[in-house]
Design an enzyme around this catalytic site. Sequence first.
Site, short mmCIF file in Angstrom:
data_model
loop_
_atom_site.label_atom_id
_atom_site.label_comp_id
_atom_site.label_asym_id
_atom_site.label_seq_id
_atom_site.Cartn_x
_atom_site.Cartn_y
_atom_site.Cartn_z
N LYS A 113 3.58 -100.31 -8.26
CA LYS A 113 4.72 -99.81 -9.06
C LYS A 113 5.97 -100.60 -8.73
O LYS A 113 6.77 -100.95 -9.60
CB LYS A 113 4.96 -98.33 -8.76
CG LYS A 113 3.97 -97.43 -9.42
CD LYS A 113 4.56 -96.78 -10.67
CE LYS A 113 3.45 -96.31 -11.58
NZ LYS A 113 3.80 -95.46 -12.66
N ASP A 132 4.71 -89.49 -13.27
CA ASP A 132 3.55 -88.98 -14.02
C ASP A 132 3.98 -87.92 -15.03
O ASP A 132 3.37 -87.78 -16.09
CB ASP A 132 2.51 -88.39 -13.07
CG ASP A 132 2.12 -89.39 -12.01
OD1 ASP A 132 1.65 -90.47 -12.38
OD2 ASP A 132 2.32 -89.12 -10.81
P1 NAD Z 1 -3.54 -83.74 -14.84
O1 NAD Z 1 -4.66 -83.62 -13.90
O2 NAD Z 1 -2.22 -83.19 -14.45
O3 NAD Z 1 -3.94 -83.03 -16.25
C1 NAD Z 1 -5.18 -83.16 -16.89
C2 NAD Z 1 -5.28 -82.02 -17.91
O4 NAD Z 1 -6.44 -82.20 -18.71
C3 NAD Z 1 -5.38 -80.65 -17.28
O5 NAD Z 1 -4.51 -79.77 -17.93
C4 NAD Z 1 -6.81 -80.22 -17.59
O6 NAD Z 1 -6.93 -78.83 -17.79
C5 NAD Z 1 -7.07 -80.95 -18.88
N1 NAD Z 1 -8.50 -81.13 -19.15
C6 NAD Z 1 -9.48 -81.42 -18.29
N2 NAD Z 1 -10.67 -81.47 -18.93
C7 NAD Z 1 -10.41 -81.19 -20.23
C8 NAD Z 1 -11.22 -81.08 -21.39
N3 NAD Z 1 -12.55 -81.27 -21.33
N4 NAD Z 1 -10.62 -80.79 -22.55
C9 NAD Z 1 -9.30 -80.59 -22.62
N5 NAD Z 1 -8.49 -80.68 -21.55
C10 NAD Z 1 -9.05 -80.96 -20.38
O7 NAD Z 1 -3.44 -85.27 -15.20
P2 NAD Z 1 -2.23 -86.04 -15.92
O8 NAD Z 1 -1.30 -86.60 -14.91
O9 NAD Z 1 -1.67 -85.16 -16.96
O10 NAD Z 1 -3.00 -87.29 -16.56
C11 NAD Z 1 -3.97 -87.10 -17.56
C12 NAD Z 1 -4.41 -88.44 -18.13
O11 NAD Z 1 -3.32 -89.10 -18.74
C13 NAD Z 1 -4.98 -89.43 -17.11
O12 NAD Z 1 -6.04 -90.12 -17.68
C14 NAD Z 1 -3.86 -90.39 -16.90
O13 NAD Z 1 -4.32 -91.67 -16.52
C15 NAD Z 1 -3.25 -90.42 -18.28
N6 NAD Z 1 -1.87 -90.86 -18.24
C16 NAD Z 1 -1.56 -91.99 -18.94
C17 NAD Z 1 -0.27 -92.48 -18.92
C18 NAD Z 1 0.10 -93.71 -19.67
O14 NAD Z 1 1.08 -94.35 -19.35
N7 NAD Z 1 -0.63 -94.06 -20.68
C19 NAD Z 1 0.70 -91.81 -18.17
C20 NAD Z 1 0.34 -90.65 -17.47
C21 NAD Z 1 -0.96 -90.19 -17.51
#
Ligand code: NAD
Length: 557
Positions: free
Chosen positions: A180, A275
Amino acid sequence: MAKTIARRGLKARAVRNRLPTGIELMRDPLLNKGTAFSVAERRALGLQGLLPPRVSSQDEQVQRILEHLRGLPNDLEKYVDLNALHDRNEALFFRIVADYPDEIMPLIYTPTVGLACQRFGHIFQRPRGLFISAKDRGHIAAVLRNWPQRDVGIIVVTDGERILGLGDLGANGMGIPVGKLSLYTGCAGVAPERCLPVLLDAGTDNDALRNHPFYIGLKRKRLRGGAYDALVDEFVMAVQEVFPAALIQFEDFANTNAFRLLHKYRDRVCTFNDDIQGTAAVALAGIYSALRITGGSLAGQRILCMGAGEAATGICDLVVSALTDEGLPETEARGRCWLFDSRGLVVASRAGLAEHKLPYAHRHAQVADFVAAVEALQPTAIIGVAAVGGTFTQAVLGAMARINPRPIVFALSNPTAQAECTAEQAYRWSGGRAVFACGSPFDPVTLEGRRFVPRQGNNSYIFPGVGLGAVASGARRITNEMFLAAARALAQQVAKKDLDQGSIYPPLARIREVSAHIAAAVAEVAFERKLAAKPRPRRLLAHIRAQMYQPRYRSYV
Ligand code: NAD
């Protein structure tokens, strides 16, 4: 930088600069130029004989490094090679990052950094950053004072519990703050000596890792409860004492700690959680850009997030901030945002909902299936952040295309295998009408003679500029309003020619200029809200541009 030059015959300017000489100079990555030391510098600084005789330009060094890099067999080897360059010559490393962002960023950050963290114990060569462990309780300020730089501007800290989509990687998570901070310098010109990566080692619950003979962290289960909070609190307070001007970016903490720590510290110290808040700003910027294509207003959107964690609720919170800023009452603004998690649509009647989901738990019948949720809610935009691959199926995209002339579809989950759909699927299944952004890189797609260039909705568009703005203004706090300003500034950097090819973010090649604009917008909020420790310069954008670190060699003689 221990021994300074005092030998007779050395140029007065070099003496004034208190440069180390000889091998010590070459071992200082902030000063080293490798084969680019000029003949005069070699003579003046005791380098003759320590380098091969031919003097190279930085341009030649860049080409040599790239040729070698491109010949390496896999991305992990490339990561290791770039890390070694970072350790020996920062200017050259950052020149390559700044000049070749599309090629280098995926190698020093996502997706390669995930693999690097998994293999951290094996590829570990030279420490970078500070490792602060539970054993340091009681003297964390003293540990911070061991860092050789005094003027730290940005600290990225992780406890390694939720590394990307990879889970608990304990002390191996150090790859994340290191990566980062490389982007802070490469994408926004924050000087490398002002960046401090920190791994807060509270143990790991990853049994396989903890029991592995090469594991580099504390061999204990994670601290929880009061003991964990006390460790984080001592760290945060020690930073206020030792580096009072530093911004603390929390990164890759597990869901419950991430929300809790953000709420605990956001009004007390200069901090943010990338995040939650960085993701939110990049997504909101994408929505603003998409609206230039679809023609609607933000207030006219209904957004359904697949996922209800840090990213999803962060996005909804910032959308609500944007809407209330536009004059919509908060309850109505919240009504525009919906969450769908592993148990289905998040609705008010569901028992035991986590606190961060409550503002978006609306009155509605339970819906277990995502296609049914799309049909029931008729969203204008779906945003995938659940880290579950393939959930934007043909049926989902088909429904979105039936409901909307131009459906907004963001498949933001990382890494690529977790993407909700590919770019090709988004365009094909919507008959070429989806306004699409992705979290993982996808190649351009040609459909019925039309070429679409999907760009990544990646936090690296936002956090480097936010950090630069905070450093430039001496911000004492990082507010939601700053992320709103950052999102709007990013959206303004998207040109018509980007939109015409379906790109809702600017090209990475312009990232330093984009970051300067974001920094100016963030700093402006700090000045307006009296949160800045520094006076406002008359020409803010020009001032910020002038402050940006340039990865060029300076002459020492
Ligand atoms: P997190 O663990 O806080 O949240 C994940 C969420 O997904 C939870 O609410 C969980 O209940 C839900 N979930 C799990 N299985 C599921 C299903 N089968 N159906 C529906 N919902 C389901 O994680 P986060 O920090 O929110 O990150 C989530 C994703 O987003 C990761 O893959 C991360 O890499 C991605 N992300 C991408 C960027 C980007 O810049 N593109 C930025 C942040 C996060």
